[in-house]
Motif scaffolding. Structure first.
Motif, PDB file in Angstrom:
ATOM      1  N   LEU A 319     -14.203  21.082 -11.241  1.00  0.00           N
ATOM      2  CA  LEU A 319     -15.335  21.597 -10.469  1.00  0.00           C
ATOM      3  C   LEU A 319     -15.099  21.397  -8.971  1.00  0.00           C
ATOM      4  O   LEU A 319     -14.822  20.276  -8.532  1.00  0.00           O
ATOM      5  CB  LEU A 319     -16.619  20.861 -10.870  1.00  0.00           C
ATOM      6  CG  LEU A 319     -16.985  20.868 -12.355  1.00  0.00           C
ATOM      7  CD1 LEU A 319     -18.283  20.107 -12.589  1.00  0.00           C
ATOM      8  CD2 LEU A 319     -17.098  22.295 -12.896  1.00  0.00           C
ATOM      9  N   THR A 320     -15.224  22.471  -8.190  1.00  0.00           N
ATOM     10  CA  THR A 320     -15.091  22.355  -6.738  1.00  0.00           C
ATOM     11  C   THR A 320     -16.193  23.165  -6.057  1.00  0.00           C
ATOM     12  O   THR A 320     -16.784  24.053  -6.655  1.00  0.00           O
ATOM     13  CB  THR A 320     -13.714  22.861  -6.242  1.00  0.00           C
ATOM     14  OG1 THR A 320     -13.658  24.281  -6.431  1.00  0.00           O
ATOM     15  CG2 THR A 320     -12.566  22.217  -6.975  1.00  0.00           C
ATOM     16  N   GLY A 321     -16.434  22.855  -4.788  1.00  0.00           N
ATOM     17  CA  GLY A 321     -17.457  23.571  -4.023  1.00  0.00           C
ATOM     18  C   GLY A 321     -18.742  22.773  -3.898  1.00  0.00           C
ATOM     19  O   GLY A 321     -19.021  21.860  -4.686  1.00  0.00           O
ATOM     20  N   ARG A 330     -22.320  18.302 -13.754  1.00  0.00           N
ATOM     21  CA  ARG A 330     -21.171  18.157 -14.662  1.00  0.00           C
ATOM     22  C   ARG A 330     -21.628  17.930 -16.103  1.00  0.00           C
ATOM     23  O   ARG A 330     -21.141  18.576 -17.036  1.00  0.00           O
ATOM     24  CB  ARG A 330     -20.288  16.991 -14.193  1.00  0.00           C
ATOM     25  CG  ARG A 330     -18.936  16.930 -14.899  1.00  0.00           C
ATOM     26  CD  ARG A 330     -18.312  15.556 -14.830  1.00  0.00           C
ATOM     27  NE  ARG A 330     -18.991  14.608 -15.685  1.00  0.00           N
ATOM     28  CZ  ARG A 330     -18.841  14.541 -17.000  1.00  0.00           C
ATOM     29  NH1 ARG A 330     -18.024  15.372 -17.628  1.00  0.00           N
ATOM     30  NH2 ARG A 330     -19.514  13.649 -17.710  1.00  0.00           N
ATOM     31  N   GLU A 331     -22.610  17.031 -16.277  1.00  0.00           N
ATOM     32  CA  GLU A 331     -23.070  16.696 -17.631  1.00  0.00           C
ATOM     33  C   GLU A 331     -23.691  17.913 -18.316  1.00  0.00           C
ATOM     34  O   GLU A 331     -23.444  18.171 -19.496  1.00  0.00           O
ATOM     35  CB  GLU A 331     -24.104  15.557 -17.572  1.00  0.00           C
ATOM     36  CG  GLU A 331     -23.545  14.220 -17.095  1.00  0.00           C
ATOM     37  CD  GLU A 331     -23.419  14.098 -15.584  1.00  0.00           C
ATOM     38  OE1 GLU A 331     -23.073  13.004 -15.123  1.00  0.00           O
ATOM     39  OE2 GLU A 331     -23.641  15.103 -14.860  1.00  0.00           O
ATOM     40  N   VAL A 349     -14.817  18.322 -18.648  1.00  0.00           N
ATOM     41  CA  VAL A 349     -15.160  18.851 -17.320  1.00  0.00           C
ATOM     42  C   VAL A 349     -14.988  17.728 -16.307  1.00  0.00           C
ATOM     43  O   VAL A 349     -15.579  16.652 -16.455  1.00  0.00           O
ATOM     44  CB  VAL A 349     -16.617  19.382 -17.293  1.00  0.00           C
ATOM     45  CG1 VAL A 349     -16.957  19.941 -15.921  1.00  0.00           C
ATOM     46  CG2 VAL A 349     -16.815  20.453 -18.366  1.00  0.00           C
ATOM     47  N   LEU A 350     -14.167  17.971 -15.303  1.00  0.00           N
ATOM     48  CA  LEU A 350     -13.833  16.929 -14.314  1.00  0.00           C
ATOM     49  C   LEU A 350     -14.498  17.233 -12.985  1.00  0.00           C
ATOM     50  O   LEU A 350     -14.382  18.347 -12.462  1.00  0.00           O
ATOM     51  CB  LEU A 350     -12.312  16.868 -14.108  1.00  0.00           C
ATOM     52  CG  LEU A 350     -11.453  16.800 -15.373  1.00  0.00           C
ATOM     53  CD1 LEU A 350     -10.001  17.090 -15.070  1.00  0.00           C
ATOM     54  CD2 LEU A 350     -11.591  15.436 -16.025  1.00  0.00           C
ATOM     55  N   LEU A 351     -15.184  16.234 -12.432  1.00  0.00           N
ATOM     56  CA  LEU A 351     -15.782  16.374 -11.102  1.00  0.00           C
ATOM     57  C   LEU A 351     -15.012  15.472 -10.144  1.00  0.00           C
ATOM     58  O   LEU A 351     -15.062  14.249 -10.259  1.00  0.00           O
ATOM     59  CB  LEU A 351     -17.257  15.960 -11.139  1.00  0.00           C
ATOM     60  CG  LEU A 351     -18.001  16.051  -9.803  1.00  0.00           C
ATOM     61  CD1 LEU A 351     -18.121  17.502  -9.342  1.00  0.00           C
ATOM     62  CD2 LEU A 351     -19.378  15.419  -9.908  1.00  0.00           C
ATOM     63  N   PRO A 352     -14.245  16.047  -9.190  1.00  0.00           N
ATOM     64  CA  PRO A 352     -13.487  15.211  -8.250  1.00  0.00           C
ATOM     65  C   PRO A 352     -14.427  14.369  -7.386  1.00  0.00           C
ATOM     66  O   PRO A 352     -15.614  14.707  -7.253  1.00  0.00           O
ATOM     67  CB  PRO A 352     -12.739  16.236  -7.386  1.00  0.00           C
ATOM     68  CG  PRO A 352     -12.848  17.540  -8.099  1.00  0.00           C
ATOM     69  CD  PRO A 352     -14.087  17.474  -8.930  1.00  0.00           C
TER      70      PRO A 352
END
Length: 396
Positions: A319-321, A330-331, A349-352
């Protein structure tokens, strides 16, 4: 040679040298209600004493760079003495552009970078490709990744396999941060207070109080309760730009549920707006946009690709932006995908840590990769061959 990385977004520019830290700067000009004649550029926003009724002059419209006069002024400011003091004779630039950009915009960008600013070399690339490079760099064993980039103008879902983007799998949803802010302005103006001219203030309200609901209908029931039983209700103190420079959420224990505040502060009471506005990312049809939400678009994108790739894509969604900063995003996305994807396929699903600057960080890594010199177009190559050398080299 120094490399300048510029993630040239429609709302903010993420810029910095590849050996330094990133700066996030508004990619636009402003005029304030009080000083109509003076135009402020990029981070000069901080100099405006009263940003009420702030008027934005944006270089981007619907995600594409169309106002070159404004963009040049922003770049002059970024590259100039006040900011990065760029020595063009000894600098290479990595600059982002949207997917499926128009040829006329690409050619104008080539001309400005090489002929006006005279950078030594340049690489035009999609922001999602830089995010994918970051992903493959940090996890070299991964074969595929799916980049979900939700920014100011729209949301893109882009699949990558071994760093190569798969164009026929790219999906675009015409929902972004700008639409969400405008929607929130309309709701507040209809229910409480006319704020249609207060884009700057309401954007801050959106960032401070909105979240993604995990159980939309349950939250809707809570939102209908009165008084202290309604634990979703928040009171937002609007700035007056003299005593209160920036709006803020009142602590729960200070909220008054019956009667009025005695302090004279201007208050917005927010209840179901908090989660109904970000819900548009999942169900654009709620506000009359007949398109898929993000979960359906991800499934549609993955199913258009070869079957053997699909498990790899589902277990590496990045996920970006700026819209990824909504708490709970994300959840919720992972839960919705789990219900849509076949049970035997894992979903991850990865959130940086910083989704806004993730593409810039990827550009920073790319600048130090061994293949970088083969990816760029030098000024000599451009002067000799013109735009066709850029078309051949840049995988856009």
């Amino acid at each position: 040679m120094a490399t300048l990385v510029l993630d040239n977004g429609a709302y903010t520019a993420k810029i910095g040298y590849s050996l330094e830290k990133v700066s996030v700067i508004p990619n636009c000009q402003f005029r304030s209600k009080n000083s109509r004649l003076k135009t402020f550029t990029a981070n000069q926003l901080d100099e405006i004493k009263d940003p009420s009724g702030l008027f934005y002059i944006l270089p981007f419209q619907k995600g594409y760079l169309v106002n070159w006069d404004v963009q040049r002024k922003v770049w002059d400011h970024l590259f100039g003495k006040e900011m990065f003091k760029v020595d063009f004779a000894d600098t290479s630039i990595i600059i982002t552009e949207p997917y499926f950009n128009f040829t006329s915009i690409q050619e104008s960008m080539n001309e400005i970078l090489f002929e006006e600013y005279q950078f030594q070399s340049a690489l035009r690339i999609n922001g999602g490709s830089l995010s994918a490079h970051h992903c493959f760099h940090s996890k070299p064993s991964e074969l595929c990744c799916l980049v979900v980039d939700s920014g100011f103008s729209f949301t893109h879902i882009a699949p990558y396999c071994r760093s190569k983007k798969l164009n026929h799998g790219i999906r675009r949803i015409n929902v972004g941060g700008k639409l969400l802010t405008n929607h929130l302005k309309e709701i507040i103006s209809y229910r409480q207070l006319h704020v249609m001219d207060e884009t700057h203030v309401i954007n801050q309200v959106k960032e401070d109080v909105c979240y993604v609901s995990q159980q939309f209908y349950k939250d809707m029931e809570i939102a209908q309760l009165r008084g202290e039983d309604n634990d979703l209700m928040r009171d937002y103190v609007l700035p007056d730009f003299s005593a209160i420079k920036k709006g803020f959420c009142k602590p729960r224990e200070e909220m008054v549920f019956s009667g009025k505040y005695k302090t004279g502060e201007q208050i917005l009471r927010l209840v179901n707006e908090r989660f109904a506005v970000p819900e548009t990312l999942f169900h654009p049809s709620d506000i009359g946009i007949q398109e898929m939400g993000i979960p359906e678009a991800i499934v549609d994108s993955v199913q258009s690709l070869p079957e053997e790739m699909q498990p790899h894509l589902y277990q590496n969604i990045v996920l970006t932006g700026g819209n990824m900063l909504f708490p709970g995003f994300r959840e919720r996305l992972e839960a919705e995908l789990r219900s849509l994807v076949p049970a035997h396929l894992p979903v991850s699903v990865l959130l940086p840590p910083n989704p806004v600057c993730h593409a810039w960080e990827g550009g920073k890594l790319l600048a130090h990769s061994p293949d970088f010199d083969e990816m760029v177009v030098t000024r000599e190559e451009y002067e000799e061959n013109g735009h066709c050398v850029c078309e051949d080299k840049f995988d856009i």
